[in-house]
Design a protein around this motif. Sequence first.
Motif: not given
Length: 299
Positions: A38, A42, A45
Amino acid sequence: MKTLTRSMVRHAHSIAREVGAKVILLNADVIDEDSDLSALIDDVGFRIILVSRRPGFRAPGEPTEMCAVVPMPDIAMTRAGQVKVAILIAAAEQLVRAGDRILCLTGIDLSGSIDTIMVLDMGTEIELFSKSTADPLPEGVTPTVFERVLTLASELGVEGREGRPVGTLFVVGDCEAVLAQSQQLVINPFHGYPEGERNILDPRLEETIKEFSAIDGAFIVRGDGVVLAAGRYLAPRSKLEERLPQGLGTRHEAAASITATTGAIAVCVSQSTGTVSIFKDGRLITDIQKPWGRTAESL
């Protein structure tokens, strides 16, 4: 999480921006913890496709349009094989399209580390794919059926049957035309059974398919997954206009020819090498080679 993997994934974002990539394809099986995966998503992006051979694998967190999952056969593959299968399935599910530039992150199978970045252009990467790869499925063939056929073929290519190498051929879609240009070599073992009992998507049929893979001839599979026949001799109405790559035999020629004269797609397993070859419109879309020890783990 290994430092190399973290560094490769974090730098993928800037590379993808610089080269104008549409999507990043990431082998998720090298990341042990969901929290790490996760965090990496992130960090990237970017629109991302996670590739995994873990049954029922789901992306961590809430589902979003920025993150999709592509299932992979649970078998050993070279790095090139991982990328080829993932992109074929992603294209079948319309997650990637002709003209897309894809940044791929993968590594040596089972190593637990990402060590390779590849940038591919859908429709022009002739070394790995033909132009047909961007739109691999004939009309009426569902992505799920194609994924299942590809998985079964890949397993047969790597594992064989009871320790023996197996060569076989699946012809999927445009079944009326395919049946009209073929004939039974043996009594059809699927004849007379209810359609619900002979759908290739049913896990209970897997051992039956693998057992009948030793029969000469082709499996004929309808676009919704119903197996219409096994042991089918293909007799296309015309010969190929283009020569196949050197080293491919009569089974591959039959696979290419039937896709040239019908709207079907064919998935062929070589008995001698275990390579899985995919044909459409009379042409080889791509092939997925069986890994042969540590030297085969190169690109």
